[in-house]
Motif scaffolding. Structure first.
Motif, PDB file in Angstrom:
ATOM      1  N   GLU A  29       0.845  -1.206   0.000  1.00  0.00           N
ATOM      2  CA  GLU A  29       0.000   0.000   0.000  1.00  0.00           C
ATOM      3  C   GLU A  29       0.873   1.246   0.000  1.00  0.00           C
ATOM      4  O   GLU A  29       0.532   2.243  -0.599  1.00  0.00           O
ATOM      5  CB  GLU A  29      -0.910  -0.014   1.242  1.00  0.00           C
ATOM      6  CG  GLU A  29      -2.074  -0.971   1.068  1.00  0.00           C
ATOM      7  CD  GLU A  29      -2.816  -1.185   2.366  1.00  0.00           C
ATOM      8  OE1 GLU A  29      -2.153  -1.412   3.405  1.00  0.00           O
ATOM      9  OE2 GLU A  29      -4.059  -1.129   2.341  1.00  0.00           O
ATOM     10  N   ASP A  30       1.981   1.162   0.720  1.00  0.00           N
ATOM     11  CA  ASP A  30       2.956   2.246   0.688  1.00  0.00           C
ATOM     12  C   ASP A  30       4.326   1.614   0.464  1.00  0.00           C
ATOM     13  O   ASP A  30       4.758   0.765   1.237  1.00  0.00           O
ATOM     14  CB  ASP A  30       2.936   3.040   2.006  1.00  0.00           C
ATOM     15  CG  ASP A  30       3.995   4.125   2.010  1.00  0.00           C
ATOM     16  OD1 ASP A  30       4.409   4.562   0.918  1.00  0.00           O
ATOM     17  OD2 ASP A  30       4.424   4.527   3.107  1.00  0.00           O
TER      18      ASP A  30
ATOM     19  N   SER B  13       7.184   3.119   0.562  1.00  0.00           N
ATOM     20  CA  SER B  13       8.323   3.855   1.110  1.00  0.00           C
ATOM     21  C   SER B  13       9.186   3.062   2.102  1.00  0.00           C
ATOM     22  O   SER B  13      10.398   3.216   2.086  1.00  0.00           O
ATOM     23  CB  SER B  13       7.883   5.202   1.691  1.00  0.00           C
ATOM     24  OG  SER B  13       7.091   5.033   2.842  1.00  0.00           O
ATOM     25  N   PRO B  14       8.606   2.160   2.951  1.00  0.00           N
ATOM     26  CA  PRO B  14       9.503   1.414   3.850  1.00  0.00           C
ATOM     27  C   PRO B  14      10.511   0.554   3.065  1.00  0.00           C
ATOM     28  O   PRO B  14      11.656   0.400   3.498  1.00  0.00           O
ATOM     29  CB  PRO B  14       8.557   0.531   4.653  1.00  0.00           C
ATOM     30  CG  PRO B  14       7.249   1.246   4.626  1.00  0.00           C
ATOM     31  CD  PRO B  14       7.190   1.891   3.272  1.00  0.00           C
TER      32      PRO B  14
ATOM     33  N   ILE C  45      11.613   1.220  -0.080  1.00  0.00           N
ATOM     34  CA  ILE C  45      12.560   2.144  -0.727  1.00  0.00           C
ATOM     35  C   ILE C  45      13.586   2.607   0.311  1.00  0.00           C
ATOM     36  O   ILE C  45      14.784   2.689   0.057  1.00  0.00           O
ATOM     37  CB  ILE C  45      11.803   3.349  -1.328  1.00  0.00           C
ATOM     38  CG1 ILE C  45      10.820   2.857  -2.399  1.00  0.00           C
ATOM     39  CG2 ILE C  45      12.762   4.380  -1.886  1.00  0.00           C
ATOM     40  CD1 ILE C  45       9.758   3.871  -2.811  1.00  0.00           C
ATOM     41  N   GLU C  46      13.055   2.864   1.517  1.00  0.00           N
ATOM     42  CA  GLU C  46      13.902   3.303   2.634  1.00  0.00           C
ATOM     43  C   GLU C  46      14.960   2.245   2.964  1.00  0.00           C
ATOM     44  O   GLU C  46      16.123   2.565   3.215  1.00  0.00           O
ATOM     45  CB  GLU C  46      13.001   3.538   3.852  1.00  0.00           C
ATOM     46  CG  GLU C  46      13.598   4.378   4.926  1.00  0.00           C
ATOM     47  CD  GLU C  46      13.734   5.831   4.508  1.00  0.00           C
ATOM     48  OE1 GLU C  46      14.719   6.435   4.935  1.00  0.00           O
ATOM     49  OE2 GLU C  46      12.874   6.354   3.746  1.00  0.00           O
TER      50      GLU C  46
ATOM     51  N   GLN D 154      10.424   0.762  -9.780  1.00  0.00           N
ATOM     52  CA  GLN D 154       9.246   0.121  -9.245  1.00  0.00           C
ATOM     53  C   GLN D 154       8.383  -0.381 -10.390  1.00  0.00           C
ATOM     54  O   GLN D 154       8.292   0.273 -11.424  1.00  0.00           O
ATOM     55  CB  GLN D 154       8.524   1.225  -8.483  1.00  0.00           C
ATOM     56  CG  GLN D 154       7.468   0.837  -7.539  1.00  0.00           C
ATOM     57  CD  GLN D 154       7.039   2.099  -6.793  1.00  0.00           C
ATOM     58  OE1 GLN D 154       7.857   2.871  -6.291  1.00  0.00           O
ATOM     59  NE2 GLN D 154       5.745   2.329  -6.766  1.00  0.00           N
TER      60      GLN D 154
ATOM     61  N   LEU E 119      10.382  -4.180  -6.762  1.00  0.00           N
ATOM     62  CA  LEU E 119      11.180  -2.986  -6.512  1.00  0.00           C
ATOM     63  C   LEU E 119      12.635  -3.390  -6.705  1.00  0.00           C
ATOM     64  O   LEU E 119      13.098  -4.342  -6.077  1.00  0.00           O
ATOM     65  CB  LEU E 119      10.949  -2.482  -5.083  1.00  0.00           C
ATOM     66  CG  LEU E 119      11.586  -1.156  -4.711  1.00  0.00           C
ATOM     67  CD1 LEU E 119      10.950  -0.002  -5.482  1.00  0.00           C
ATOM     68  CD2 LEU E 119      11.449  -0.897  -3.204  1.00  0.00           C
TER      69      LEU E 119
ATOM     70  N   LEU F 167      10.146  -6.943   6.045  1.00  0.00           N
ATOM     71  CA  LEU F 167       9.144  -5.902   5.785  1.00  0.00           C
ATOM     72  C   LEU F 167       7.949  -6.443   4.994  1.00  0.00           C
ATOM     73  O   LEU F 167       6.945  -5.767   4.857  1.00  0.00           O
ATOM     74  CB  LEU F 167       9.778  -4.746   5.001  1.00  0.00           C
ATOM     75  CG  LEU F 167      10.673  -3.786   5.780  1.00  0.00           C
ATOM     76  CD1 LEU F 167      11.442  -2.895   4.820  1.00  0.00           C
ATOM     77  CD2 LEU F 167       9.846  -2.921   6.734  1.00  0.00           C
TER      78      LEU F 167
END
Lengths: 280, 141
Positions: free
Chosen positions: A15-16, A18-19, A21-22, A34, A41, A65
Motif C-alpha cells: 500500500e505504501d 516507502s519502507p 525504498i527506505e 518500481q 522494486l 518488511l
C-alpha cells in the motif's frame, strides 16, 4: 565498475512502498525502480568487497518488511545510452558551431567550428536547450586571450567551444568524476590539452581571476556558488549561466543583483533560461 | 492525435541529485529516453527538496518523447521531517526512532493521499502508521 542488481518481488503491491525504498536507501541504493505488474522494486549496488554481506542484510530486511522474495544477480553491462544515441545527429548551433557525435560524418563549411562529442554518461550533448543557448551566448563574446572557467563542465562541450573561440586558458570542474573522464576524452579528441578536475567549486580550478565563467548547472547551485564565482573573476568579467527553468529565473536574477552583477542578455527557450551577466 | 504510449517507468530518485547510475540509466536508456536531459530537468525542478527521495513517473511515447510527473516525497521522509529525525531505526523491532502524534500522522497521510490509492483519510492514516512502525516510529495513542 560492475554492479549487482537486487530485486524484491511481492504477492501484492505494498500500500505504501516507502519502507521498502527506505530499506534500499539504508544500504546506499538511492535510485530504485518500481513495477506494479507484477509488483517489484529493484536497485543496484556497486560490486565492491563486502557487497555480498550487505546484500544478505538487505535481503533479510526486505523479507522482514513483507517482500515475497529477493533476488540478486550481476548486472549485465550494456550500453544504456545506445538507443537514444541512434537519434543523436549532427546539428548546427548559433552561426558557427556544429555538434557532431563521434559516430557520424559531417561536411563542414570553412568557418564552421565542429564539436565532436561522445556524451557518454555526462551532461552536455548540445542537443539540449541549456547547452545550445550557452553556445549561442558564447559566440557573442570575445574569447581571444581570455582565461575561461567552466563550472559544472559535464562532457566538456563548453570548455572545448571556448578554446575554439580563442581562449588562452580553459579549465573545467565537475562534481561527477565520470564527467571528468568523459571531458578529458572529448578534449583529447580535439587535440586540446584542457585542465579538468573533479570538485565542487571554482576554487578547485586554481588561481583566478577568470575573464569568462561558464556555468550550465542548476539554479540552486548557481545561486550558492555565486559569491565564490564573483570573487574569483576579473572586474567586468562575463558570467554565462544556464540550466535554469523559468520558475527559478527571478531567484537567479535577484541573487546576481545582490552580487552587483548586471544582466547583459537573456535567452528563453522551451521553459529554459540562459543569460550573460557582467561581474562587478 | 494523441501519441501512442510505449512505456511507463516508475523511479524513486534523490531530489536535485539524480544520476544515471543503475537502475535509472538502464531503464531510461532501454526505453529510448535521453536520460541526461531528463535528469537535468528533474534535478533543476526538485533541487529545493534536496534530501528527499521523490517518486517520479515517466511516460514514454512512440516518438521517444516523454512526459514526467514528480510525486510527493516518500511517506517515510515526510514522517522523518514531521518529527525531526534524520533516519529510521535500523532494527525497528528492538530500536525506537521516535514518536509521531495523530495530528502529524494525519498531515502526512493527507499529503500522500493522492499517491496511496485511497480517498479515505482513516485508511490513509492506517497505511502511514504502518510505514511509521516499519521505521521504529511509534504512533501516539
Amino acid at each position: 565498475m560492475s554492479w549487482i542488481e537486487i530485486k524484491a518481488t511481492f504477492d501484492h503491491a505494498p500500500e505504501d512502498w516507502s519502507p521498502f525504498i527506505e530499506a534500499f536507501r539504508d544500504f546506499g541504493c538511492e535510485n530504485t525502480i518500481q513495477s506494479d505488474f507484477p509488483p517489484s522494486l529493484g536497485a543496484a549496488m556497486v560490486d565492491v568487497e563486502g557487497a555480498a554481506e550487505q546484500i544478505e542484510e538487505l535481503k533479510a530486511r526486505l523479507l522482514e518488511l513483507g517482500a515475497k522474495d529477493v533476488e540478486s544477480a550481476p548486472l549485465i553491462e550494456q550500453n544504456w545510452d545506445e538507443i537514444w544515441r541512434q537519434h543523436f545527429h549532427p546539428r548546427r548551433i548559433g552561426n558557427r558551431f556544429v555538434v557532431r557525435p563521434t559516430w557520424e560524418e559531417f561536411e563542414a563549411k570553412p568557418d564552421d567550428l565542429i564539436l565532436v562529442l561522445d556524451p557518454g554518461q555526462a551532461f552536455g550533448t548540445g542537443d539540449h536547450p541549456t547547452t545550445r543557448m550557452c553556445l549561442e551566448l558564447m559566440e557573442g563574446l570575445d574569447h581571444a586571450g581570455k582565461r575561461v572557467a567552466d563550472v559544472g563542465c559535464g562532457s566538456g562541450i563548453l570548455s572545448i567551444a571556448a578554446q575554439m573561440l580563442g581562449a588562452a586558458e580553459v579549465a573545467g570542474v565537475d562534481i561527477e568524476p565520470v564527467a571528468i573522464e568523459v571531458a578529458k576524452e572529448n578534449a583529447e579528441r580535439h587535440g586540446m590539452d584542457l585542465h579538468f578536475v573533479a570538485g565542487s567549486s571554482i576554487r578547485d580550478l586554481g588561481e583566478g581571476p577568470w575573464d569568462i565563467v561558464l556555468s550550465n548547472i542548476i539554479s540552486a547551485t548557481l545561486i550558492a556558488m555565486g559569491p565564490s564565482i564573483v570573487r574569483e573573476t576579473a572586474p567586468g568579467a562575463a558570467w554565462i549561466v544556464s540550466g535554469i527553468i523559468e520558475e527559478n529565473w527571478p531567484d537567479v536574477v535577484r541573487a546576481a543583483e545582490r552580487l552587483n552583477c548586471t544582466l547583459v542578455r537573456d535567452k528563453h527557450e522551451d521553459g529554459w533560461v540562459a543569460a550573460e551577466f557582467r561581474c562587478p | 492525435m494523441a501519441k501512442r504510449v510505449t512505456g511507463v517507468i516508475k523511479l524513486n530518485i534523490p531530489a536535485g541529485k539524480g544520476t544515471p547510475a543503475p537502475p535509472v540509466g538502464p531503464a531510461l536508456g532501454q526505453a529510448g529516453v535521453n536520460m541526461m536531459e531528463f535528469l537535468k530537468k528533474f534535478n533543476e525542478m526538485t533541487a529545493p527538496q534536496m534530501g528527499f527521495v521523490l517518486p517520479v513517473e515517466i511516460t514514454v511515447f512512440e516518438d521517444r518523447s516523454y512526459a514526467f510527473v514528480v510525486k510527493q516525497p516518500l511517506a517515510t521522509d515526510l514522517i522523518k521531517r514531521a518529527i525531526g529525525i534524520e533516519r529510521g531505526a535500523a532494527n525497528p523491532k528492538t530500536d525506537k526512532a521516535g514518536v509521531i502524534s495523530r495530528d502529524k500522522l494525519r498531515d502526512v497521510a493527507k499529503a500522500k493521499m493522492k499517491d496511496l490509492n485511497t480517498d479515505d483519510e482513516e485508511m490513509a492514516m492506517r497505511i502511514i502508521a504502518g510505514s511509521a512502525r516499519s521505521m521504529g516510529v511509534r504512533v501516539e495513542d
